[in-house]
Scaffold this motif. Structure first.
Motif, mmCIF file in Angstrom:
data_model
loop_
_atom_site.group_PDB
_atom_site.id
_atom_site.type_symbol
_atom_site.label_atom_id
_atom_site.label_comp_id
_atom_site.label_asym_id
_atom_site.label_seq_id
_atom_site.Cartn_x
_atom_site.Cartn_y
_atom_site.Cartn_z
ATOM 1 N N MET A 460 0.826 -1.200 0.000
ATOM 2 C CA MET A 460 0.000 0.000 0.000
ATOM 3 C C MET A 460 0.865 1.258 0.000
ATOM 4 S SD MET A 460 -3.173 0.779 -0.115
ATOM 5 C CE MET A 460 -3.895 2.414 -0.233
ATOM 6 N N GLU A 461 1.946 1.229 0.720
ATOM 7 C CA GLU A 461 2.832 2.393 0.770
ATOM 8 C C GLU A 461 3.418 2.688 -0.612
ATOM 9 O OE1 GLU A 461 6.858 3.918 3.163
ATOM 10 O OE2 GLU A 461 5.958 1.957 3.594
ATOM 11 N N ARG A 462 3.861 1.637 -1.309
ATOM 12 C CA ARG A 462 4.422 1.836 -2.647
ATOM 13 C C ARG A 462 3.372 2.368 -3.614
ATOM 14 N NH1 ARG A 462 6.923 -3.156 -1.451
ATOM 15 N NH2 ARG A 462 5.340 -4.247 -2.707
ATOM 16 N N PHE A 463 2.180 1.795 -3.538
ATOM 17 C CA PHE A 463 1.112 2.246 -4.430
ATOM 18 C C PHE A 463 0.783 3.712 -4.177
ATOM 19 C CE2 PHE A 463 -3.387 3.226 -4.965
ATOM 20 C CZ PHE A 463 -3.567 2.938 -6.301
ATOM 21 N N THR A 464 0.677 4.097 -2.913
ATOM 22 C CA THR A 464 0.328 5.475 -2.564
ATOM 23 C C THR A 464 1.371 6.449 -3.093
ATOM 24 O OG1 THR A 464 -0.811 4.705 -0.566
ATOM 25 C CG2 THR A 464 -0.213 7.026 -0.658
ATOM 26 N N GLN A 465 2.634 6.100 -2.955
ATOM 27 C CA GLN A 465 3.704 6.986 -3.442
ATOM 28 C C GLN A 465 3.672 7.093 -4.959
ATOM 29 O OE1 GLN A 465 7.180 5.153 -1.776
ATOM 30 N NE2 GLN A 465 6.863 6.020 0.269
ATOM 31 N N ASP A 466 3.518 5.960 -5.653
ATOM 32 C CA ASP A 466 3.498 5.978 -7.116
ATOM 33 C C ASP A 466 2.293 6.757 -7.636
ATOM 34 O OD1 ASP A 466 5.777 4.478 -7.138
ATOM 35 O OD2 ASP A 466 4.768 2.561 -7.538
ATOM 36 N N PHE A 467 1.138 6.533 -7.000
ATOM 37 C CA PHE A 467 -0.060 7.234 -7.449
ATOM 38 C C PHE A 467 0.064 8.733 -7.222
ATOM 39 C CE2 PHE A 467 -4.240 9.109 -6.897
ATOM 40 C CZ PHE A 467 -4.894 8.674 -8.035
ATOM 41 N N ALA A 468 0.627 9.125 -6.084
ATOM 42 C CA ALA A 468 0.781 10.557 -5.783
ATOM 43 C C ALA A 468 1.629 11.244 -6.856
ATOM 44 C CB ALA A 468 1.398 10.736 -4.405
ATOM 45 N N ALA A 470 2.040 10.249 -10.006
ATOM 46 C CA ALA A 470 1.277 10.292 -11.253
ATOM 47 C C ALA A 470 0.193 11.366 -11.197
ATOM 48 C CB ALA A 470 0.655 8.924 -11.535
ATOM 49 N N TYR A 471 -0.464 11.478 -10.052
ATOM 50 C CA TYR A 471 -1.539 12.469 -9.913
ATOM 51 C C TYR A 471 -0.976 13.887 -9.972
ATOM 52 C CZ TYR A 471 -5.555 15.009 -8.129
ATOM 53 O OH TYR A 471 -6.594 15.901 -7.984
ATOM 54 N N ASP A 472 0.133 14.124 -9.297
ATOM 55 C CA ASP A 472 0.734 15.464 -9.306
ATOM 56 C C ASP A 472 1.152 15.865 -10.714
ATOM 57 O OD1 ASP A 472 0.320 15.693 -6.617
ATOM 58 O OD2 ASP A 472 2.359 15.111 -6.044
ATOM 59 N N ASP A 473 1.711 14.904 -11.467
ATOM 60 C CA ASP A 473 2.102 15.199 -12.851
ATOM 61 C C ASP A 473 0.884 15.574 -13.684
ATOM 62 O OD1 ASP A 473 4.713 14.681 -12.237
ATOM 63 O OD2 ASP A 473 4.707 12.631 -13.036
ATOM 64 N N PHE A 474 -0.205 14.835 -13.506
ATOM 65 C CA PHE A 474 -1.420 15.119 -14.255
ATOM 66 C C PHE A 474 -2.003 16.467 -13.859
ATOM 67 C CE2 PHE A 474 -6.036 15.188 -14.452
ATOM 68 C CZ PHE A 474 -6.292 14.817 -15.760
#
Length: 891
Positions: A460-468, A470-474
């Motif tokens: 979950m920690e890895r997913f949260t970091q990766d998603f954050a 990607a979201y910030d870039d978008f």
């Protein structure tokens, strides 16, 4: 081991190896129609023949050079002997078909499908008594004809994988043969049936060799509207010899095939009955012999004009029973939902759960089986989204622990009527070709699953970091400055990326089911007298869960308003649609900055936030002021019983230690799921922004008139707009028709649960399942005690406020048909919650427990029995709502 198939064979085996004709015959016979005796040589028998005739290598090379190989394959099939074993099987098939004169028909796996009929592509040999092996080889060879190869290649299908079975069926010495269409196959008019008939056998009719007679019949009145007599003599087929011979019928007999009124009625009723079974218009081949009506074949009509949105798109057994339940899906998609939202959700759900299965190392063959039902995990009826419930039971079966997990699933989804245990046990996500393959695959899946369970926190920690990231870039992109085609490319890439990221994380839902089931079992074993509220109270993740942040932030905004009476008066007097601009021009600059900070942090949120057509706070901040206005009351809350106090009194020693260890793991899993759902909201926010930009691009291209019209298209139609060649005016007509349909759909009662058989999703069939216009309903009487499911403990009395959106609660008791995560901001203003649908594990219920708001869920008809202004008492621990009179309320 090779077997002959017949009506008693398992239907999944008949469908997978017997071809469409065989599956259709089995379904017809099981539905009660009179069908001549039949049996099937399945594709496995053909595969054995190919192996013995050394044809496998030649067939494999067909896709690269079909013209050079097809003739040789046909020649070798026609010449190769069957061998003793296959000859024995063929003799057995002949015996099961009656042992006399038979018809030998090819049965392709792709034949008579929803999209392609393969009509006329395969061979049939009639009146066979001797030369049975020869007839079977003719049918096998027809799978490799030049025209069939072209047909398959034109539809993007491989020639080398053409599956072919053979049906052996008793011949009927027909006096009359024909075909009935339950809709006009030319115009698509479903008000008319067409019956085409000839004397004797009907093969000449199907192949166009005979000029048949025609009846056009009004469906509703059963009246013959038109009669057409063939221009040349019909022919009567002989009853002896192998193959077809004919003799001419005298001109004087050239009438409408001598159908009397009773027989015609029976043919029409049969067609309509089978249309209801299949859920779509059908064409049926029939024969009449000695006054008996025999049904020879039934298939869906594939050439009708496109149908409107249906309830599901899946390859399934004709007449299959489906259970549709809105459970907690209405937390995400409440009321009439746009076609783009509904079809996007259906596509994403299907792809995500395939990725989930792939992440658990489910083998490719089983993934292919799943691909038949995962696209239809959701259904769309009159604009409402439903769970295709049986598929969710199948999905739960992917992970280990199905017997317990499915019971927890029913609680998690808020399913009011659990599935019968016997039926639940029959549901499987996929099957294996042998017990050994099953054992190996399930062992691998279990090991992978156990690793994920142990390491879910790190995952979950890895997913949260990766998603954050990607979201910030978008979030930094200016979408309106991107060209339409590039924007669409980014949109598809973003969806693909989200699906791949999200699929493996769906293991969290399975883990939560497993852990919740273990908690339930342990609680029942060690605390058999524990109150029902304890189960939900012990596994809360705490107020630090990310999804509670909007509610806490709204509470702070509301406190600022209460502390400044002039600001409160200003917001009360300003229409919500004008409040943001008015606040920006006002003297309350600090509060305006706080509002901007809220929108900056939670701007992707909204009521019905997963509905793509609903604007978020960035686009339309008015909804924030509606929630803020109702939240300023800050209703006093009644704290419920403390789970730790109960555990301290009733559980000690090593049992308490083990219980707490499992409790902490389960609570973290609940917190992770809430975080994941919060990320899902952000992901949908990304899609919302992109689709709005695409809508504006389609307006500029002249495809639609307004950007919001894009939400009235399906995801396939949007894809065609950029990848195909859309017709602008047709899209406009489509949008107008769907907008009108939405207005009509909004007036219908949407049942919480209903059952369909086959694919009949038309208005009459749905009306029988409770889809009727909204009618007046009786209110609950004074003193009535309504019973639901406890969700958050505490007893509160107050005035009911029945709402369809989170507005104007102002310290009342919120009563709603459903809620969604966007409602959490109003929790500080609600004395209690009464929710008709949902479950104790839904997003709002979890946050309500953390904030101490007594809650009852799954209370049948709550939103119609309880009326705004009623005085009620909510007991969140008992799960009851009592209708009070004024005196009792004052006492």
């Amino acid at each position: 081991m090779l077997h002959i198939l017949d009506v008693s064979s398992p239907s999944d085996r008949v469908a997978s190896t017997g071809g469409a004709k065989a599956a259709g015959l089995q379904a017809l016979q099981r539905s009660g129609e009179r069908v001549p005796p039949w049996s099937v040589l399945g594709t496995d028998i053909f595969a054995e023949f190919v192996d013995r005739a050394h044809l496998a290598e030649l067939i494999t090379g067909l896709d690269s050079a079909p013209e050079a190989a097809l003739a040789e394959i046909r020649s070798r099939i026609l010449a190769a002997p069957l061998g003793p074993e296959l000859s024995r099987l063929l003799a057995a098939a002949h015996e099961r078909a009656g042992g006399g004169r038979v018809a030998v028909r090819s049965s392709g796996l792709d034949e008579d499908g929803d999209a392609d009929s393969y009509a006329g592509q395969f061979s049939t040999v009639l009146n066979v008594t001797t030369g049975l092996e020869s007839a079977v080889r003719v049918c096998w060879a027809s799978a490799f004809s030049d025209r069939l190869a072209s047909y398959r290649l034109a539809r993007g299908r491989s020639v080398s994988t053409a599956g072919i079975a053979v049906v052996v069926q008793a011949m009927v010495a027909a006096d009359i043969s024909g075909v009935v269409f339950s809709a006009d196959p030319i115009t698509g008019d479903r008000r008319r049936l067409l019956v085409s008939t000839v004397y004797g056998l009907g093969e000449g009719l199907v192949e166009g060799l005979v000029d048949a007679d025609l009846l056009v019949i009004d469906r509703a009145r059963r009246l013959v509207l038109e009669t057409v007599v063939g221009e040349k003599a019909n022919r009567r087929d002989a009853a002896d010899g192998d193959g077809i011979t004919t003799s001419t019928v005298p001109d004087a007999d050239r009438v409408v095939a001598a159908l009397d009124g009773t027989t015609a009625d029976r043919i029409v009723e049969t067609a309509l009955r089978q249309e209801r079974r299949l859920g779509r218009p059908v064409d049926i081949e029939f024969a009449v012999a000695d006054g008996n009506l025999w049904v020879l074949q039934c298939r869906p009509i594939t050439a009708l004009p496109p149908a409107p949105l249906l309830g599901a798109k899946e390859r399934t057994e004709p007449g299959a029973r489906r259970i549709w339940d809105n459970s907690n899906i209405i937390e995400s998609f409440n009321g009439v939902t746009s076609p783009l939202t509904a079809t996007t959700a259906a596509e994403v759900y299907g792809r995500v759960y395939l990725e989930y299965a792939r992440s658990l190392r489910v083998p490719p063959a089983q993934l292919r089986q799943m691909s038949r039902w995962t696209p239809a995990m959701l259904g769309i009826f009159h604009g409402r989204v439903y769970y295709n419930l049986l598929h969710w039971y199948r999905m739960v079966g992917i992970a280990p622990g199905y017997p317990l997990n499915r019971r927890v699933l029913e609680v998690a989804l808020g399913v009011g009527e659990p599935l019968a245990a016997a039926e639940a046990r029959r549901l499987h996500p996929f099957v294996f070709r042998s017990p050994v393959h099953r054992l190996v695959s399930r062992t691998v899946t279990t090991v992978v699953y156990a690793r994920r369970l142990a390491g879910i926190d790190r995952m979950m920690e890895r997913f949260t970091q990766d998603f954050a990231r990607a979201y910030d870039d978008f979030d930094r992109d200016d979408l309106d400055s991107v060209a339409g085609d590039e924007l669409y490319r980014r949109y598809r890439a973003a969806v693909d990326d989200l699906v791949k990221r999200w699929g493996p994380m769906m293991v969290l839902d399975a883990i939560l089911l497993t852990l919740s089931g273990a908690m339930y079992a342990l609680t029942k074993a060690w605390l058999p007298r524990a109150p029902e509220w304890l189960m939900y109270a012990v596994v809360n993740p705490g107020l630090n869960v990310e999804s509670a942040e909007p509610a806490l932030a709204m509470r702070e905004l509301a406190r600022s308003v209460r502390d400044d009476p002039e600001l409160a008066d200003f917001l009360a007097a300003t229409p919500p649609a004008e409040a943001y601009e008015a606040l920006a021009r006002s003297r309350w600059t600090a509060f305006a900055r706080a509002v901007d900070q809220y929108i900056g942090r939670f701007g992707y949120r909204s009521v019905d936030e997963l509905k793509l057509e609903v604007p978020d706070l960035r686009e339309e901040p008015a909804s924030l002021f509606l929630m803020l206005r109702s939240a300023t009351a800050d209703a006093p809350l009644t704290a419920g019983p403390d789970a730790d106090v109960y555990l301290d009194e009733h559980l000690r020693g090593i049992r308490r230690t083990l219980y707490e260890r499992l409790r902490r793991k389960t609570s973290r899993a609940v917190g992770h799921r809430e975080t994941l759902r919060f990320r899902r909201t952000r992901a949908f926010g990304m899609v919302k922004r992109t689709l709005r930009a695409l809508g504006r691009d389609l307006v500029a291209r002249g495809v639609i008139d307004e950007f919001a019209d894009v939400f009235l298209l399906t995801v396939d139609e949007l894809r065609d707009a950029y990848e195909g060649a859309p017709n602008g005016p047709s899209y406009r007509h489509l949008v107008a028709a769907r907008r009108a349909a939405q207005s009509r759909d909004a007036l219908l009662v949407a049942p919480a649960r209903f059952v369909t058989s086959g694919d009949d999703f038309g208005a009459p069939a749905l009306a029988e399942q409770g889809w009727v216009p909204v009618a007046a309903t009786k209110a609950a009487t004074l003193g009535a005690v309504l019973v639901g499911v406890p969700s958050a403990a505490g007893i509160v009395r107050g005035t009911a406020v029945v709402v369809t959106e989170p507005a104007d609660i102002a310290g009342g008791i919120l009563v709603a048909y459903r809620t969604d995560p966007g409602w959490v901001a109003i929790l500080p203003s609600a004395r209690a919650l009464v929710i008709e649908r949902g479950s104790p594990l839904t997003h709002l219920a979890i946050v309500a427990r953390e904030l101490g708001v007594p809650t009852v869920v799954q209370l049948p008809d709550a939103s119609t029995l309880i009326r705004t202004g009623m005085h009620i008492e909510v007991d969140g621990a008992a799960g009851t709502v009592t209708i009070l009179d004024d005196e009792r309320e004052q006492a």
